[in-house]
Structure formats: structure tokens, C-alpha cells
Motif scaffolding. Structure first.
Motif, short mmCIF file in Angstrom:
data_model
loop_
_atom_site.label_atom_id
_atom_site.label_comp_id
_atom_site.label_asym_id
_atom_site.label_seq_id
_atom_site.Cartn_x
_atom_site.Cartn_y
_atom_site.Cartn_z
N VAL A 477 -7.35 6.59 -17.78
CA VAL A 477 -6.01 7.18 -17.65
C VAL A 477 -5.68 7.42 -16.19
O VAL A 477 -4.56 7.12 -15.72
CB VAL A 477 -5.92 8.49 -18.46
CG1 VAL A 477 -4.64 9.25 -18.11
CG2 VAL A 477 -5.98 8.20 -19.95
N ARG A 478 -6.65 7.94 -15.47
CA ARG A 478 -6.44 8.19 -14.03
C ARG A 478 -6.19 6.89 -13.27
O ARG A 478 -5.31 6.81 -12.41
CB ARG A 478 -7.65 8.94 -13.47
CG ARG A 478 -7.54 9.28 -11.99
CD ARG A 478 -6.40 10.21 -11.70
NE ARG A 478 -6.35 10.56 -10.30
CZ ARG A 478 -5.24 10.83 -9.63
NH1 ARG A 478 -4.06 10.79 -10.24
NH2 ARG A 478 -5.29 11.15 -8.35
N VAL A 479 -6.97 5.86 -13.59
CA VAL A 479 -6.80 4.56 -12.92
C VAL A 479 -5.44 3.97 -13.23
O VAL A 479 -4.73 3.48 -12.34
CB VAL A 479 -7.92 3.59 -13.34
CG1 VAL A 479 -7.60 2.16 -12.89
CG2 VAL A 479 -9.26 4.02 -12.75
N PHE A 480 -5.03 4.03 -14.49
CA PHE A 480 -3.74 3.44 -14.87
C PHE A 480 -2.57 4.19 -14.25
O PHE A 480 -1.53 3.60 -13.96
CB PHE A 480 -3.61 3.39 -16.39
CG PHE A 480 -4.55 2.43 -17.05
CD1 PHE A 480 -4.91 1.24 -16.42
CD2 PHE A 480 -5.11 2.71 -18.29
CE1 PHE A 480 -5.78 0.35 -17.01
CE2 PHE A 480 -6.00 1.82 -18.88
CZ PHE A 480 -6.33 0.64 -18.24
N THR A 481 -2.72 5.50 -14.03
CA THR A 481 -1.65 6.24 -13.37
C THR A 481 -1.60 5.93 -11.88
O THR A 481 -0.55 6.05 -11.25
CB THR A 481 -1.83 7.75 -13.56
OG1 THR A 481 -3.11 8.15 -13.06
CG2 THR A 481 -1.69 8.13 -15.02
N LYS A 482 -2.74 5.51 -11.32
CA LYS A 482 -2.76 5.12 -9.91
C LYS A 482 -2.21 3.71 -9.70
O LYS A 482 -1.77 3.36 -8.61
CB LYS A 482 -4.22 5.11 -9.39
CG LYS A 482 -4.89 6.47 -9.24
CD LYS A 482 -6.38 6.25 -8.98
CE LYS A 482 -7.13 7.53 -8.75
NZ LYS A 482 -6.98 8.02 -7.38
N LEU A 483 -2.26 2.88 -10.75
CA LEU A 483 -1.97 1.46 -10.63
C LEU A 483 -0.65 1.15 -9.93
O LEU A 483 -0.62 0.32 -9.01
CB LEU A 483 -2.01 0.81 -12.01
CG LEU A 483 -1.83 -0.71 -12.07
CD1 LEU A 483 -2.91 -1.41 -11.25
CD2 LEU A 483 -1.88 -1.20 -13.52
N PRO A 484 0.46 1.82 -10.29
CA PRO A 484 1.72 1.48 -9.62
C PRO A 484 1.73 1.82 -8.12
O PRO A 484 2.50 1.26 -7.35
CB PRO A 484 2.76 2.33 -10.36
CG PRO A 484 2.11 2.70 -11.65
CD PRO A 484 0.66 2.81 -11.35
N LYS A 485 0.84 2.73 -7.69
CA LYS A 485 0.83 3.16 -6.29
C LYS A 485 -0.14 2.36 -5.43
O LYS A 485 -0.18 2.53 -4.22
CB LYS A 485 0.44 4.64 -6.22
CG LYS A 485 1.31 5.57 -7.04
CD LYS A 485 0.77 6.99 -6.99
CE LYS A 485 1.57 7.92 -7.90
NZ LYS A 485 1.02 9.30 -7.89
N ALA A 486 -0.93 1.50 -6.06
CA ALA A 486 -2.00 0.81 -5.32
C ALA A 486 -1.81 -0.69 -5.37
O ALA A 486 -2.62 -1.42 -5.89
CB ALA A 486 -3.35 1.19 -5.91
N THR A 487 -0.67 -1.14 -4.86
CA THR A 487 -0.37 -2.57 -4.89
C THR A 487 -0.38 -3.22 -3.53
O THR A 487 -0.24 -4.42 -3.41
CB THR A 487 1.02 -2.79 -5.52
OG1 THR A 487 1.98 -2.03 -4.77
CG2 THR A 487 1.03 -2.33 -6.96
N ASP A 488 -0.54 -2.44 -2.47
CA ASP A 488 -0.52 -2.98 -1.12
C ASP A 488 -1.93 -3.38 -0.70
O ASP A 488 -2.82 -2.53 -0.65
CB ASP A 488 0.01 -1.91 -0.14
CG ASP A 488 0.13 -2.45 1.28
OD1 ASP A 488 0.58 -1.68 2.13
OD2 ASP A 488 -0.21 -3.63 1.51
N PRO A 489 -2.19 -4.67 -0.42
CA PRO A 489 -3.55 -5.08 -0.06
C PRO A 489 -4.04 -4.42 1.20
O PRO A 489 -5.25 -4.32 1.42
CB PRO A 489 -3.42 -6.60 0.12
CG PRO A 489 -1.97 -6.83 0.41
CD PRO A 489 -1.24 -5.78 -0.36
N ALA A 490 -3.15 -3.95 2.06
CA ALA A 490 -3.59 -3.27 3.28
C ALA A 490 -4.27 -1.95 2.97
O ALA A 490 -4.99 -1.42 3.78
CB ALA A 490 -2.40 -3.02 4.19
N LEU A 491 -4.07 -1.48 1.72
CA LEU A 491 -4.61 -0.17 1.35
C LEU A 491 -6.11 -0.10 1.58
O LEU A 491 -6.61 0.84 2.15
CB LEU A 491 -4.32 0.11 -0.13
CG LEU A 491 -4.88 1.41 -0.70
CD1 LEU A 491 -4.30 2.61 0.04
CD2 LEU A 491 -4.61 1.51 -2.18
#
Length: 496
Positions: A477-491
Motif C-alpha cells: 500500500v505504501r509503495v503504491f501510494t508513492k508510485l505517482p510521485k516517483a516517476t522521474d528517473p533523476a530521482l
């Protein structure tokens, strides 16, 4: 010496595409692991008379659970290794995707053979069981199961060939990539040689040979299924199968270990320097990973005595070189480092404990005197659930949280992450304790129906299974809630 200038440079588009591929593997892994845990809890509930499950369905679930855990462990472990290895050697993204699609195709075939065809011969597919089911399932279902496994193996072999190409194009030989030339003085010692390159070379060698052996066994059995007049040597086929099975599940763990070597130095702010001891440990691992499998065959009395003795001796020693180097290195990185105990850091350190401690029951089972009374009991699921659930899974989850986290998340982990850690660890320890205690009391494995004295153990196992599943669900659940915020490969490429 490997320096920043030696890192393979990719375009932003290539990095973005690679990141999407790795995240797809990881998300698929979370979903499948959740399903496999739910299946495991269901089986324990059925044995504990808490759920009504038909015996035939039980063995179908057992078959799916075994092959599913092994398969998803392999593909997710490879995705972690591939993620780090592509920084040091050129790897082909299309082949990475091809393996994923082949894997999914094989999974569909296997699931159809199990739940449509009724195949329930366990993931070990020991000859001649798949084609002699006494009418419980058809030969066609067995052919489907064996073909699905063979297809998945072909996909892995294709990916391994691309990894070999990348390593050879960069280092010229597998010996140089492994660090053997430095170990024996042919090349000067390079303390900055990437640990991921050494570990990946070990995985490449043992997994290629292991999967090739499994493919030979599968082809032999498929020929027998089509032409029953062709009768292979059962002991030869069993050796091939257990060699394949032992290697592939160990390779799944080893392919995830780069997460520890690559990420812990970033959390502790202490670099990890390779040494001749490091190279020696991983060089020895090439032989021990492949050489210990005869401890599965002690009860096969026609086995040559030398092979059984070698299996026992190597089983004593197999985990020591790598675990001492990795465990000691982990402690030295963490000790007085001022490490910030973010969720990924906790899980990565936990994984080393699980990997080491989970091997202790395995070594006990590999001793002939204990093996004669423990090997066909629940002691065996106890030891491999130990190092998979507390060794492999924390590596995977820790890597996932690194991949999907922002610095703010790591500095202040929310309550759900803390709750997930404690729920998961509590459930796993309870599950493992129940398995090992059950095995010590002689309760057999792979039995759908349990005698009355065994039922309480199964009931506690079911409760533990629910806790483990709940813990992973909270992580997911925590990973899926992070998913929309973690799309930048520079991250995370910016963190390298």
C-alpha cells in the motif's frame, strides 16, 4: 580502477525507460508475492481445519505456491541485479523486456495446466510423477506445466547471455569481471572494482549452468511424455532437477545482494572497498552453490557415496565465505556510522540477519544424521521460508523503498511503514518457529490432511501466515501510494 568516468552513460530517455522496466518488475513481484502468501496461509488453514479446501485443490495450490515463489524470486532478483549492473556494463533493455514477456507467457501456461488441467505434482516435477498421476490429471496437463517451465528457463537464458555479453564487452573475460585475475596476482588489486560486477558474474555462471541442467531434465521428461517408450534414468533426472532447483533459488538471493552492497554505503556514508578476501569468497561461492545439492538426495541409496559426502562437506562450508564477508562488511559499515535508520536501511540490515540465520536450519538438515529424520518434515519449509522471508524479501522491499522514496520519506518514515516492518517481522518469526517446531516433532510436509495432534501447529501457522501477508500488504500500500510521485528517473540516478 573503476571511477566515475567508468560508469556507463545513458540518455535521460534510456534511463527513464529502464526505470519503468525495473519498476514494472518490482510491482509485479509485490502482487505475486502477496498472492503466494495468501495461498500459503490458505494451505496452513486447511491443514488446521480452519478452511475447507478439497485435497486435489490443496495440491494444486501447493504446486502453484512453490513454482510461483521460485519464479517470482528469480525475476525480481534479476531486476535488482540488472538495475545496478547496467551502471557498469552496457545491457540491452529490449532483452530485459523480452524475458519479462516470456516469463508472463510461461506463467499463464503453468496456471492453465494447474487450475484447468488439474496438474498437482509439485514444482519439483520429479520423474515419473508428472506423467503417472493415476488419472488425477492428464498427460496434456503435465506437458503444459513442463513446457511453461521450459519457456521461462529459455527467457532467463536469453537474459543471462546479454549479461555475459555486457560483462565481456567491458572486462574482456569473466575471470577479470569476477576479480579472479586480481585474486591470483595477474592484475593489480583494484579496491574500487564494482561489487555488483563480481556478484553478477557469480550469478551468471551458476544460473546459466543450473538453468541449462533444468532445461535438459524438462526436455527429457517432455520426450517421455510424448513417447512413453523412452524411459530416462530416474536418478539422473532427479540429480538434474535438484541441481537446477537448488541453484536457481540460491541465485535469486545472490542476485538481490547487490542492493546491500550498493545501498548501505549510501546510508552509512562509508564506501565499501573490495579486497582479495572479497574476491576469494565469491570465487569459492561459484563452486559451493553448485556443489551442495546432493544433500537433497541422501535417501536415494544408489547415489555414489563420494557425491553424498561431498554434498555434506560443502553444505557445512557453503555459506561461510560469502556470509562472513557480507555480514562482517555490513557490521563494519553500520558500526558507529551514524546511519539514519530509514525503512530501506532497516530492511537491508535485517536481510543479512535473515540470510545468515536462515542458513543455520539448512546446515542442520544437511547433516546426514538429522536429515534422515527431518528432511521429509516441515523443518525444510521452515529453513527456506526463513531465508526467503527474512533474507530475500527484505532485500527486495528495501530496494523498492529506496527506488520509490524521496529524501523526505526516508528522513521521516510514516507510521504505516513502521507498522509494516513490525507486523511482517513478527509474522515471519512466528511462522518459521512453527515450521521448525513442527519438523522437530516429525510432522510431514506436503500433506493436505493433518492428524489431530498436528492441527494446533497448523492453526498457529495459519495465523502467522496472515500476519506475514498483512505486513507485505502494508508495504505494498505504501509503495503504491508513492508510485505517482516517483516517476522521474533523476530521482535515484542522481543519488549515484
Amino acid at each position: 580502477m573503476t571511477t566515475n568516468s567508468d560508469i556507463v552513460n545513458y540518455s535521460d530517455t534510456e534511463n527513464r525507460s529502464a526505470l519503468v522496466a525495473v519498476k514494472t518488475h518490482i510491482i509485479t513481484g509485490f502482487l505475486v508475492f502477496l498472492l503466494m502468501m495468501a495461498a500459503g496461509a490458505t494451505m496452513r488453514a486447511a491443514q488446521g481445519k480452519l478452511a475447507g479446501v478439497d485435497d486435489s485443490l490443496f495440491y494444486q495450490i501447493m504446486t502453484m505456491h512453490g513454482v510461483g515463489v521460485v519464479g517470482i524470486s528469480g525475476i525480481v532478483g534479476f531486476s535488482i541485479m540488472w538495475y545496478f549492473l547496467r551502471q557498469y556494463v552496457p545491457l540491452n533493455l529490449k532483452i530485459f523486456w523480452i524475458n519479462f514477456y516470456i516469463f508472463l507467457t510461461g506463467v499463464v501456461i503453468i496456471l492453465a495446466s494447474i487450475f484447468v488441467g488439474g496438474y498437482a505434482g509439485a514444482w519439483t516435477f520429479l520423474y515419473p510423477l508428472p506423467t503417472t498421476s493415476l488419472g488425477v490429471w492428464s498427460v496434456g496437463a503435465a506437458i503444459g506445466f513442463l513446457s511453461g517451465l521450459l519457456l521461462i528457463g529459455v527467457g532467463f537464458l536469453i537474459l543471462l547471455l546479454d549479461i555475459a555479453r555486457g560483462l565481456l564487452s567491458r572486462y574482456g573475460s569473466l575471470a577479470r569481471a569476477l576479480g579472479v585475475t586480481q585474486l591470483f596476482g595477474k592484475d593489480p588489486l583494484d579496491t574500487h572494482h564494482p561489487t555488483t560486477v563480481t556478484i553478477s558474474t557469480v550469478v551468471l555462471i551458476v544460473d546459466f549452468i543450473g538453468i541449462a541442467a533444468g532445461a535438459v531434465a524438462l526436455i527429457i521428461m517432455l520426450i517421455n511424455a510424448v513417447n512413453p517408450e523412452f524411459k530416462p534414468d530416474p536418478l539422473l533426472v532427479k540429480n538434474l532437477i535438484y541441481f537446477f532447483g537448488h541453484v536457481i533459488i540460491n541465485a535469486a538471493i545472490y542476485s538481490s545482494v547487490p542492493a546491500v552492497y550498493e545501498l548501505l554505503p549510501r546510508y552509512t556514508k562509508r564506501p565499501y572497498h573490495t579486497s582479495k578476501v572479497f574476491y576469494a569468497a565469491w570465487f569459492v561461492a561459484v563452486f559451493t552453490i553448485m556443489g551442495v545439492y546432493p544433500h537433497h538426495l541422501y535417501m536415494d541409496f544408489p547415489m555414489p557415496a563420494w557425491a553424498v559426502i561431498a554434498g555434506q562437506v560443502l553444505s557445512y562450508c557453503s555459506g561461510l565465505p560469502v556470509m562472513i564477508v557480507t555480514g562482517y562488511g555490513t557490521l563494519m559499515m553500520v558500526y558507529r556510522s551514524g546511519i539514519q535508520w530509514s525503512t530501506p536501511a532497516k530492511l537491508l540490515v535485517l536481510s543479512i540477519f535473515g540470510w545468515a540465520a536462515g542458513g543455520i536450519p539448512a546446515v542442520v538438515d544437511s547433516m546426514m544424521a538429522f536429515n534422515s529424520v527431518l528432511h521429509n518434515t516441515l523443518w525444510v519449509p521452515g529453513h527456506f521460508h526463513f531465508y526467503l522471508l527474512l533474507g530475500l524479501l527484505p532485500m527486495i522491499i528495501g530496494f523498492t523503498f529506496y527506488l520509490f522514496s524521496t529524501p523526505e520519506d526516508e528522513a521521516n518514515p510514516p507510521l504505516i511503514e513502521k507498522l509494516a516492518v513490525y507486523t511482517y517481522v513478527t509474522g515471519v518469526l512466528m511462522l518459521v518457529l512453527v515450521f521448525l517446531t513442527s519438523g522437530a516433532h516429525g510432522i510431514p510436509r506436503r500433506w493436505a490432511v493433518h492428524m489431530d495432534p498436528w492441527v494446533p501447529y497448523a492453526q498457529w501457522g495459519a495465523i502467522a501466515g496472515v500476519l506475514v501477508t498483512l505486513g507485505l500488504l502494508l508495504f505494498a500500500v505504501r509503495v503504491f501510494t508513492k508510485l505517482p510521485k516517483a516517476t522521474d528517473p533523476a530521482l535515484e540516478y542522481s543519488r549515484h
